[in-house]
Design an enzyme around this catalytic site. Structure first.
Site, PDB file in Angstrom:
ATOM      1  N   SER A 295       0.822  -1.210   0.000  1.00 30.78           N
ATOM      2  CA  SER A 295       0.000   0.000   0.000  1.00 30.78           C
ATOM      3  C   SER A 295       0.857   1.262   0.000  1.00 30.78           C
ATOM      4  O   SER A 295       1.964   1.282   0.558  1.00 30.78           O
ATOM      5  CB  SER A 295      -0.908   0.013   1.232  1.00 30.78           C
TER       6      SER A 295
ATOM      7  N   TYR B 170      -2.521   5.623  -4.968  1.00 28.88           N
ATOM      8  CA  TYR B 170      -3.745   6.404  -5.070  1.00 28.88           C
ATOM      9  C   TYR B 170      -3.505   7.539  -6.061  1.00 28.88           C
ATOM     10  O   TYR B 170      -2.364   7.999  -6.219  1.00 28.88           O
ATOM     11  CB  TYR B 170      -4.128   6.993  -3.714  1.00 28.88           C
TER      12      TYR B 170
ATOM     13  N   THR C 104      -5.263   2.628  -7.772  1.00 29.27           N
ATOM     14  CA  THR C 104      -6.632   2.538  -7.273  1.00 29.27           C
ATOM     15  C   THR C 104      -7.406   3.746  -7.773  1.00 29.27           C
ATOM     16  O   THR C 104      -7.102   4.885  -7.404  1.00 29.27           O
ATOM     17  CB  THR C 104      -6.648   2.489  -5.737  1.00 29.27           C
TER      18      THR C 104
ATOM     19  N   LYS D 196      -7.093  -0.678 -10.439  1.00 33.29           N
ATOM     20  CA  LYS D 196      -7.964  -1.337  -9.457  1.00 33.29           C
ATOM     21  C   LYS D 196      -9.239  -0.525  -9.276  1.00 33.29           C
ATOM     22  O   LYS D 196      -9.192   0.684  -9.022  1.00 33.29           O
ATOM     23  CB  LYS D 196      -7.241  -1.476  -8.121  1.00 33.29           C
TER      24      LYS D 196
ATOM     25  N   HIS E 164     -14.695  -2.336  -3.513  1.00 31.33           N
ATOM     26  CA  HIS E 164     -14.571  -1.861  -2.128  1.00 31.33           C
ATOM     27  C   HIS E 164     -13.331  -1.001  -1.928  1.00 31.33           C
ATOM     28  O   HIS E 164     -12.562  -1.158  -0.999  1.00 31.33           O
ATOM     29  CB  HIS E 164     -14.569  -3.028  -1.143  1.00 31.33           C
TER      30      HIS E 164
END
Length: 809
Positions: free
Chosen positions: A107, A130, A156, A226, A250
């Site tokens: 992450s 991100y 993401t 993603k 999610h």
């Protein structure tokens, strides 16, 4: 540790071990509970179809993904703050992943440094990103991951916000001291105690697929997106150049009514159709779930929260237990359905009420010990884009293809897109005149009929047959006095760029500098050759020289060599900017201490004013400039003839020579030689012009200048200053060339271009196509006047004005 039979057992043990507020944070809010319930419900509808008497005695669960071998089709999903549940954090998770032979997606919010994680494991490591507002922060993360030896990036795209986490709000939850995203800039860590604050202050909004394409172009690592849940987004992802998609519901969204990941999987898999890997993330809790996902089109699955449960229970051994349970259950499910390898899984493996099955992704292969034996006479089923060179996923290829498709789709639209010359002046009769002039010239030099026949019909010298004619013309037009031996005649300017970049950029630490925005041909060359690119912001007078000086100093400190600076100093593509003489002289002074050579590209120069500044090559006194010229814009594109002036001295073991000789060696491996017929046509044209091409092209130059003035006048008419101020519209003021840059108050990407062509009948080029690493250019378009008549410019600006006004309102 205690033996656990299911992942639910591990979850119960973790809940009893963790503080209540930490458990609530790990499990997420009500939105996550509903999302998990929807995902689990979808898996509960899957039924395996047992097979008997299949002869299967052994099962190989291994799978190949993006060229890497996984021991099972299971990876660890990106999870923030591992150190919240165990002091070893991501290090323990990474060790377990390596021991089990599966990948870990690290992450952005990891609590351990990327290089520290890499040192702990042999597992494939992917970095989850991100979309950040600060492009420098994104670039920092990507470069750090590259240096640490990561294998891929996972962007993401469904998380502009972390959502309203009611449990955390009720608990007043804040991260403990020592739990922070250590790989992010220090300024981010001050808000680490409130995780949602990162999303509010640092996550970007309003991005488009152009940003994904630029990320793909900015790194040699494959990019996976993603958060894809529809066929439309899956196709856009593939078009943007991604290597894979993750079907996931999610991230930050958790919308009520959004499909379960498994429900969306078949649609996405059909849309991707083998062009990228398809991963599924969400609700996987058993090995039968893994098998069901693969039967419906997934390449592999990612598992998230169970990993944190295992980590909380017993660190590395707990994570290993999660992976062991899933793998053993997956193998057992394969036995029950009569499957020996992952490649045997297909939609018939399961029954799925309320689901539309899709073919398994063509990128799933197995066993990894070797491909299945082909049947007699069988042909290969095709290649996969991810198995070919990364440059084929470069957005330049995608954007140019998309632009061509748009032009073909809307043939009646007024097009400000092409950068091709106006062709009304072309005359077929001129070709025979040019060829005759060239033959007469060679005969006057004593060439016999046999020699001329051989010259035109055979391969010719690699460096070219018209170097003397071109050298004399360039000396007359540009006052560049260089011997013909320093010239290489190329297949257009594009080949000149390729062979020069290849010659100078010799190792991974060599860097090509380009202006931002920049002509896509040179960034495409860099991608093909695997050359690192650094961008220099462009001002109204060429590159930002203060920024350039600092960049050169930084690269030197990093032990990287800025070998070339590519520039179009006259009427640049795409901005239309022309550098002043002062800026050109200053640029050479800035570059000289660093040994950086200018790669000067001059396709539009002779189509500008007669009082234009001298070329950089004419100002060169220290061998600082390699000059690339072309006859595509000034003569005719179909000849495909350009040239390189490379008079620098090269020291070799056997003495010294010219750089042109070395470039010819590279050219001999690319095109062998430039067409002698094309060279004869251009040679004859130059001879008929008296070696003064600038005078011959003066009428065309006046026409382009008049068209540019008309474009600016029409923009002024439709957007007077008060309207510009109100809407936030502006444009630059080029005095020559083909291009003008127009800033608009909205994102101007592929979707807006298609809408503009379909509803308003006008085409343009998104300026984002020409930017390198940043999101600059999202609100700008390039307008070209070269291929239009006066009436088309008037009509086109009117249509464009309506589109801008309607879209801005």
């Amino acid at each position: 540790m205690t033996a656990y039979l299911t992942l639910d057992d591990l979850a119960a043990a973790a809940r009893s071990k963790l503080p209540a507020e930490v458990w609530d944070f790990v499990e997420g809010g009500a939105g996550r509970e509903r999302t998990l319930a929807a995902n689990r419900d979808a898996f509960e509808r899957i039924r395996l179809r047992p097979r008997v008497l299949t002869g299967v005695t052994e099962v190989d669960p291994s799978v190949s993904v993006l060229g890497g071998v996984w021991a099972a089709p299971v990876g660890i999903a990106p999870l923030a703050y591992h150190t919240l549940v165990h002091p070893d954090g991501e290090l323990a998770t990474a060790r377990a992943a390596g021991a089990c032979g599966v990948p870990l997606v690290v992450s952005t919010m990891a609590g351990r440094a990327f290089d520290e994680i890499r040192a702990e494991t042999t597992a494939p490591l992917w970095l989850q990103l991100y979309p950040l507002r600060d492009p420098d922060a994104t670039a920092h993360l990507v470069r750090t991951a590259e240096r640490a030896g990561f294998d891929a990036l996972v962007l993401t795209v469904d998380a502009p916000r972390l959502g309203r986490r009611l449990r955390d709000l009720r608990n007043g939850f804040r991260l403990p001291d020592g739990v922070a995203p250590v790989n992010l800039p220090t300024s981010w860590r001050t808000g680490a105690a409130r995780p949602a604050g990162h999303a509010e202050s640092h996550f970007a909004t309003g991005l488009t697929w152009d940003a994904v394409a630029r990320l793909c172009a900015s790194t040699p690592l494959p990019v996976i997106v993603k958060g894809v849940l529809t066929a439309e987004d899956a196709r856009l992802a593939v078009a943007a150049g991604v290597a894979g998609v993750v079907v996931s519901n999610h991230g930050g969204r958790q919308l009520d009514g959004a499909p379960a990941s498994l429900d969306a999987l078949p649609e996405v898999a059909r849309a991707v159709d083998g062009a990228a890997v398809v991963l599924l993330d969400g609700g996987v809790r058993t090995g039968a779930d893994v098998l069901g996902a693969l039967a419906l089109g997934a390449t592999a699955v990612l598992v998230g929260r169970p990993v944190l449960h295992g980590l909380a229970v017993d660190g590395e051994q707990g994570v290993g237990e999660v992976l062991r349970i899933l793998t053993e259950e997956f193998v057992e499910s394969m036995f029950l359905t009569g499957l020996a390898t992952v490649a045997d899984i297909d939609p018939a493996t399961v029954t799925a009420p309320a689901l539309v099955t899709a073919p398994v992704s063509a990128l799933v292969t197995g066993p990894v010990t070797g491909p299945p034996e082909p049947t007699a006479g069988a042909l290969p089923t095709g290649l996969h884009l991810t198995s070919l060179h990364a440059s084929l996923r470069h957005p330049v290829l995608r954007t140019m293809t998309f632009l061509n498709e748009i032009v073909a789709r809307y043939p009646d639209a007024v097009s400000f897109a092409p950068g091709r010359p106006f062709e009304d002046g072309y005359d077929l009769a001129e070709l025979s005149g040019h060829l005759s002039a060239y033959l007469e010239h060679r005969q006057a030099d004593g060439q016999t009929g046999t020699a001329l026949t051989r010259e035109l019909f055979q391969y010719g010298p690699t460096a070219g047959t018209i170097r003397d004619i071109v050298a004399r013309t360039v000396a007359q037009d540009e006052r560049i006095h260089v011997a013909p031996e320093a010239y290489v005649i190329t297949v257009g300017a594009q080949e000149g760029l390729l062979i020069t970049v290849r010659a100078f950029c010799a190792d991974p630490d060599d860097v090509l500098l380009v202006p931002d925005p920049c002509y896509t041909g040179v960034t495409g060359v860099a991608s093909l050759l695997g050359v690192s690119v650094e961008a220099v912001p462009e001002t109204t007078d060429g590159p930002d020289l203060v920024y350039l000086d600092r960049l050169l100093a930084r690269l030197r400190a990093e032990k990287r060599r800025a070998r070339l600076l590519y520039l179009v100093p006259d009427a640049a593509n795409p901005s239309g900017t022309t550098m002043s003489r002062h800026a050109r002289e200053h640029l050479l002074r800035v570059l000289r201490p660093y040994g950086t050579v200018v790669l000067e590209d001059t396709p539009y120069r002779l189509l500008g004013p007669a009082d234009r500044p001298p070329t950089l090559k004419a100002l060169d006194r220290h061998g600082q400039v390699v000059h690339v010229g072309s006859f595509a814009k000034s003569a005719f594109p179909g000849a495909r003839v350009g040239y390189v002036i490379a008079d620098q001295t090269v020291h070799r073991p056997d003495g010294t020579g010219l750089l042109a000789d070395e470039l010819s060696k590279i050219k001999s491996m690319v095109t062998v030689n430039t067409s002698p017929v094309s060279q004869a046509l251009i040679g004859g044209l130059l001879l008929r012009a008296g070696h003064r091409l600038g005078e011959a092209t003066a009428p065309a130059a006046r026409r382009y200048s008049a068209m540019m003035r008309l474009l600016r006048a029409e923009l002024d008419r439709h957007f007077p200053q008060p309207v510009r101020d109100r809407l936030g519209i502006s444009w630059n003021d080029p005095d020559s060339g083909f291009f003008l840059s127009l800033t608009v108050p909205f994102v101007a990407g592929d979707e807006q271009l298609d809408d503009c062509a379909r509803r308003y009948g006008v085409l343009w080029t998104p300026m984002s196509y020409f930017h390198v690493h940043s999101d600059a250019g999202q609100h700008a378009v390039r307008l070209s006047v070269s291929y239009l008549t006066e009436q088309e410019i008037v009509d086109g600006v009117g249509r464009l004005a309506r589109f801008i006004t309607d879209t801005a309102s």
